[in-house]
Write an enzyme that holds these catalytic residues in place. Structure first.
Site, PDB file in Angstrom:
ATOM      1  N   THR A  17      -2.698 -22.729   6.198  1.00  0.00           N
ATOM      2  CA  THR A  17      -1.640 -22.489   6.908  1.00  0.00           C
ATOM      3  C   THR A  17      -1.726 -20.717   6.857  1.00  0.00           C
ATOM      4  OG1 THR A  17      -0.271 -22.171   4.858  1.00  0.00           O
ATOM      5  CG2 THR A  17      -0.012 -24.032   6.084  1.00  0.00           C
ATOM      6  N   VAL A  65       1.752   3.414  -4.181  1.00  0.00           N
ATOM      7  CA  VAL A  65       0.838   4.457  -4.331  1.00  0.00           C
ATOM      8  C   VAL A  65       2.055   5.576  -4.473  1.00  0.00           C
ATOM      9  CG1 VAL A  65      -0.385   6.377  -3.134  1.00  0.00           C
ATOM     10  CG2 VAL A  65      -1.279   4.054  -3.258  1.00  0.00           C
ATOM     11  N   HIS A 108       0.721  -1.096   0.128  1.00  0.00           N
ATOM     12  CA  HIS A 108       0.089  -0.108  -0.111  1.00  0.00           C
ATOM     13  C   HIS A 108       0.704   1.338   0.093  1.00  0.00           C
ATOM     14  CE1 HIS A 108      -4.271  -1.485   0.586  1.00  0.00           C
ATOM     15  NE2 HIS A 108      -3.543  -2.534   0.616  1.00  0.00           N
ATOM     16  N   ASP A 109       1.960   1.303   0.568  1.00  0.00           N
ATOM     17  CA  ASP A 109       2.946   2.451   0.420  1.00  0.00           C
ATOM     18  C   ASP A 109       3.622   2.488  -1.020  1.00  0.00           C
ATOM     19  OD1 ASP A 109       4.303   4.520   0.959  1.00  0.00           O
ATOM     20  OD2 ASP A 109       5.973   3.560   1.625  1.00  0.00           O
ATOM     21  N   HIS A 123      -1.529 -13.142  -0.119  1.00  0.00           N
ATOM     22  CA  HIS A 123      -2.670 -13.459   0.388  1.00  0.00           C
ATOM     23  C   HIS A 123      -2.771 -14.862   1.034  1.00  0.00           C
ATOM     24  CE1 HIS A 123      -4.918 -10.141  -1.835  1.00  0.00           C
ATOM     25  NE2 HIS A 123      -4.136  -9.552  -0.894  1.00  0.00           N
ATOM     26  N   SER A 124      -1.678 -15.292   1.209  1.00  0.00           N
ATOM     27  CA  SER A 124      -1.641 -16.804   1.729  1.00  0.00           C
ATOM     28  C   SER A 124      -1.489 -16.537   3.392  1.00  0.00           C
ATOM     29  CB  SER A 124      -0.202 -17.523   1.477  1.00  0.00           C
ATOM     30  OG  SER A 124      -0.069 -18.860   1.790  1.00  0.00           O
ATOM     31  N   ASP A 149       3.232 -19.259   2.195  1.00  0.00           N
ATOM     32  CA  ASP A 149       3.539 -20.420   1.341  1.00  0.00           C
ATOM     33  C   ASP A 149       2.935 -20.466   0.401  1.00  0.00           C
ATOM     34  OD1 ASP A 149       1.258 -21.182   2.365  1.00  0.00           O
ATOM     35  OD2 ASP A 149       1.981 -22.615   3.812  1.00  0.00           O
TER      36      ASP A 149
HETATM   37  C1  HEM Z   1      -4.671  -6.646  -6.874  1.00  0.00           C
HETATM   38  C2  HEM Z   1      -4.063  -6.333  -5.947  1.00  0.00           C
HETATM   39  C3  HEM Z   1      -4.519  -6.717  -4.628  1.00  0.00           C
HETATM   40  C4  HEM Z   1      -5.780  -6.361  -3.936  1.00  0.00           C
HETATM   41  C5  HEM Z   1      -7.189  -5.873  -4.719  1.00  0.00           C
HETATM   42  C6  HEM Z   1      -5.765  -6.511  -2.798  1.00  0.00           C
HETATM   43  C7  HEM Z   1      -7.089  -6.383  -1.832  1.00  0.00           C
HETATM   44  C8  HEM Z   1      -7.010  -6.741  -0.541  1.00  0.00           C
HETATM   45  C9  HEM Z   1      -8.013  -6.970   0.538  1.00  0.00           C
HETATM   46  C10 HEM Z   1      -9.561  -6.579  -0.166  1.00  0.00           C
HETATM   47  C11 HEM Z   1      -7.752  -7.463   1.504  1.00  0.00           C
HETATM   48  C12 HEM Z   1      -8.857  -7.725   2.673  1.00  0.00           C
HETATM   49  C13 HEM Z   1      -8.869  -6.155   3.608  1.00  0.00           C
HETATM   50  C14 HEM Z   1      -9.837  -6.875   4.623  1.00  0.00           C
HETATM   51  O1  HEM Z   1     -11.115  -7.103   4.254  1.00  0.00           O
HETATM   52  O2  HEM Z   1      -9.467  -6.726   5.971  1.00  0.00           O
HETATM   53  C15 HEM Z   1      -6.254  -7.672   1.491  1.00  0.00           C
HETATM   54  C16 HEM Z   1      -5.644  -8.193   2.487  1.00  0.00           C
HETATM   55  C17 HEM Z   1      -4.239  -8.423   2.524  1.00  0.00           C
HETATM   56  N1  HEM Z   1      -3.398  -7.906   1.592  1.00  0.00           N
HETATM   57 FE1  HEM Z   1      -4.026  -7.568  -0.345  1.00  0.00          FE
HETATM   58  N2  HEM Z   1      -4.560  -7.293  -2.356  1.00  0.00           N
HETATM   59  C18 HEM Z   1      -3.729  -6.908  -3.233  1.00  0.00           C
HETATM   60  C19 HEM Z   1      -2.288  -7.110  -3.429  1.00  0.00           C
HETATM   61  C20 HEM Z   1      -1.467  -7.368  -2.241  1.00  0.00           C
HETATM   62  C21 HEM Z   1      -0.208  -7.342  -2.366  1.00  0.00           C
HETATM   63  C22 HEM Z   1       0.575  -7.324  -3.524  1.00  0.00           C
HETATM   64  C23 HEM Z   1       0.364  -7.594  -1.043  1.00  0.00           C
HETATM   65  C24 HEM Z   1       1.629  -7.684  -0.416  1.00  0.00           C
HETATM   66  C25 HEM Z   1       2.527  -7.767  -1.149  1.00  0.00           C
HETATM   67  C26 HEM Z   1      -0.960  -7.963  -0.161  1.00  0.00           C
HETATM   68  C27 HEM Z   1      -1.041  -8.151   1.163  1.00  0.00           C
HETATM   69  C28 HEM Z   1      -2.188  -8.275   1.873  1.00  0.00           C
HETATM   70  C29 HEM Z   1      -2.022  -8.726   2.962  1.00  0.00           C
HETATM   71  C30 HEM Z   1      -0.834  -9.405   3.844  1.00  0.00           C
HETATM   72  C31 HEM Z   1      -3.405  -9.033   3.547  1.00  0.00           C
HETATM   73  C32 HEM Z   1      -4.070  -9.323   4.961  1.00  0.00           C
HETATM   74  C33 HEM Z   1      -3.940  -8.183   5.913  1.00  0.00           C
HETATM   75  C34 HEM Z   1      -4.295  -8.639   7.277  1.00  0.00           C
HETATM   76  O3  HEM Z   1      -4.857  -9.678   7.571  1.00  0.00           O
HETATM   77  O4  HEM Z   1      -4.097  -7.667   8.182  1.00  0.00           O
HETATM   78  N3  HEM Z   1      -2.065  -7.585  -1.037  1.00  0.00           N
HETATM   79  N4  HEM Z   1      -5.903  -7.509   0.260  1.00  0.00           N
HETATM   80 CA   LIG Z   2      -0.563 -19.827   3.871  1.00  0.00          CA
HETATM   81 CA   LIG Z   3       3.806   5.880  -1.239  1.00  0.00          CA
END
Ligand code: HEM
Ligand SMILES: [Ca+2]
Ligand SMILES: [Ca+2]
Length: 300
Positions: free
Chosen positions: A221, A46, A42-43, A168-169, A226
Site C-alpha cells: 500500500t 532540527v 525534517h523541520d 515509511h509506510s 497504514d
Molecule cells: C531514524 C529516523 C529516520 C531516518 C534515518 C529516515 C531516513 C529516510 C531516508 C533515507 C529516506 C529515503 C530518501 C530517498 O532516498 O529519497 C526517507 C524517506 C521518507 N521519510 Fe524518513 N527517516 C526517518 C524518520 C522519518 C520520520 C519520523 C518521518 C515522518 C514523520 C519520515 C518520513 C519519510 C517519508 C514520508 C519518506 C518518503 C519521502 C518521499 O517519497 O518523497 N521519516 N527517510
Molecule cells: Ca502503506
Molecule cells: Ca526546524
C-alpha cells in the site's frame, strides 16, 4: 504557547485554506502529501518546528535542504502555493512553521492516516541550522540505540519512535540508500526474494546519486499510511537499516508486532508521536517572525 485555532481572529479561514490547498495538490500530485509528512520530521527535529527547513541558500546561509540528510526531498515549490493562498487572504499572518505542521496534518488524512488535532501559533526562525542537521537527523544506517535516544531527546519514547517510523509506510527510497544492504553481499536480515526484487530496482552497486532509480517503501500500500510497514518488517522487507532494526531489537520488536496486528493501535500511537514532534521547541509570541516568503527571512 501554542493553542488550538490560534488564527481564529486574525485569519479565521487559515486552516480551511491550508486544507483546500493540500487537497487540491494531492489530486494533482499525490506525492505532495508524502512530502508534507517528511517535512514535519525534517523541520521539527532540527532545532524545533520553526520552518528553518524551508530557507534557501543565500549569501552566507546554507540551506538545510542542501544537507545529505535531505536527499530525495521534493515538492518544496508547492509549499509556496499554499503560502500564497494564505498571503492573499491574510498577509503576513500565518507562519511557515504552521504551514509545515498543518500541511502534514492534512496530508496524513489524504494518505488514509489519522486526523490529528494540532495546535498553532508557531513562528518562523530567522536562521538556517544547516550546520547541525546531521546531529539532529539520524542516518539511514545508524544504530537503533542512537535512533531511540535521538527521539527520546524530544520526548518520544520507544513505542512512539516505532510508531512515527511508520511514516515509511508511504513514499520511496533511492538506490543510493539501499545498495549497502544489497552489494557486495545481501544483508542477511533481508528476505532473499525481496532482495532480488530490490536488486532489480537497483542493478548498479554504485548508483549515480543524481539517478532517479528508487524502490517503494511499501509495495503493498505505497500511498497509504497504514500498518503494512510493520507487516513488512516482520517478513524482513524493511528497506532502510533503521527500519529493519526495529524488528530485531528486543526493546522495539513487541511494538512492531502489536502495530502489525492492529492498525488502530498504530494510528493512536502514530498520532501521539506526530503531535509530540509537531510541538517540539517552537518559537512563539515575540520570538522569530512570520515570513512573507517561506524561502527567505523578511527584509529588515
Ligand atoms: C531514524 C529516523 C529516520 C531516518 C534515518 C529516515 C531516513 C529516510 C531516508 C533515507 C529516506 C529515503 C530518501 C530517498 O532516498 O529519497 C526517507 C524517506 C521518507 N521519510 Fe524518513 N527517516 C526517518 C524518520 C522519518 C520520520 C519520523 C518521518 C515522518 C514523520 C519520515 C518520513 C519519510 C517519508 C514520508 C519518506 C518518503 C519521502 C518521499 O517519497 O518523497 N521519516 N527517510
Ligand atoms: Ca502503506
Ligand atoms: Ca526546524
Amino acid at each position: 504557547e501554542l493553542q488550538l485555532n490560534y488564527y481564529s481572529n486574525s485569519c479565521p479561514k487559515a486552516e480551511e485554506i491550508i486544507k483546500q490547498e493540500v487537497t487540491k495538490l494531492y489530486y494533482e500530485h499525490g506525492n505532495t502529501a508524502v512530502s508534507w509528512l517528511r517535512n514535519l520530521f525534517h523541520d521539527c527535529i532540527v532545532q524545533g518546528c520553526d520552518a528553518s527547513l524551508l530557507l534557501e541558500s543565500v549569501n552566507g546561509t546554507e540551506s538545510e535542504k542542501a544537507s545529505g540528510r535531505s536527499f530525495g526531498m521534493r515538492n518544496f515549490k508547492y509549499v509556496n502555493t499554499i503560502k500564497k493562498a494564505l498571503e492573499d487572504e491574510c498577509p503576513s499572518t500565518v507562519s511557515c512553521a504552521d504551514v509545515v505542521a498543518l500541511s502534514a496534518r492534512d496530508g496524513i488524512v489524504m494518505l488514509g492516516g489519522p486526523r490529528i488535532e494540532m495546535k498553532t501559533g508557531r513562528k518562523d526562525s530567522k536562521e538556517s541550522y544547516a550546520s547541525v542537521v546531521e546531529e539532529f537527523i539520524p542516518n539511514h544506517n545508524d544504530s537503533i540505540s542512537s535512533v531511540l535516544s535521538r527521539f527520546q531527546s524530544i520526548g518520544i519514547d520507544a513505542e512512539g519512535t516505532v510508531a512515527i517510523l511508520g511514516a515509511h509506510s508511504v513514499g520511496r527510497v533511492h538506490c543510493v540508500n539501499l545498495v549497502g544492504r544489497l552489494y557486495p553481499t545481501v544483508d542477511p536480515t533481508l528476505d532473499p526474494d525481496h532482495a532480488e526484487y530490490l536488486k532489480g530496482r537497483c542493478p548498479n552497486p554504485t548508483p549515480d546519486p543524481k539517478a532517479v532509480l528508487y524502490a517503494r517503501n511499501d509495495r503493498e500500500t505505497p500511498m497509504l499510511l497504514d500498518n503494512y510497514y510493520y507487516k513488512n518488517l516482520l517478513s524482513h522487507k524493511g528497506l532502510l537499516t533503521v527500519d529493519q532494526e526495529l524488528a530485531s531489537d528486543p526493546g522495539t520488536l513487541p511494538f512492531v508486532e502489536k502495530m502489525a496486528a492492529d492498525n488502530d493501535y498504530f494510528s493512536e500511537q502514530f498520532s501521539r508521536a506526530a503531535l509530540l514532534l509537531s510541538e517540539n521547541n517552537p518559537l512563539t509570541g515575540d520570538q522569530g517572525e512570520v515570513r512573507k516568503d517561506c524561502r527567505y527571512v523578511n527584509a529588515s
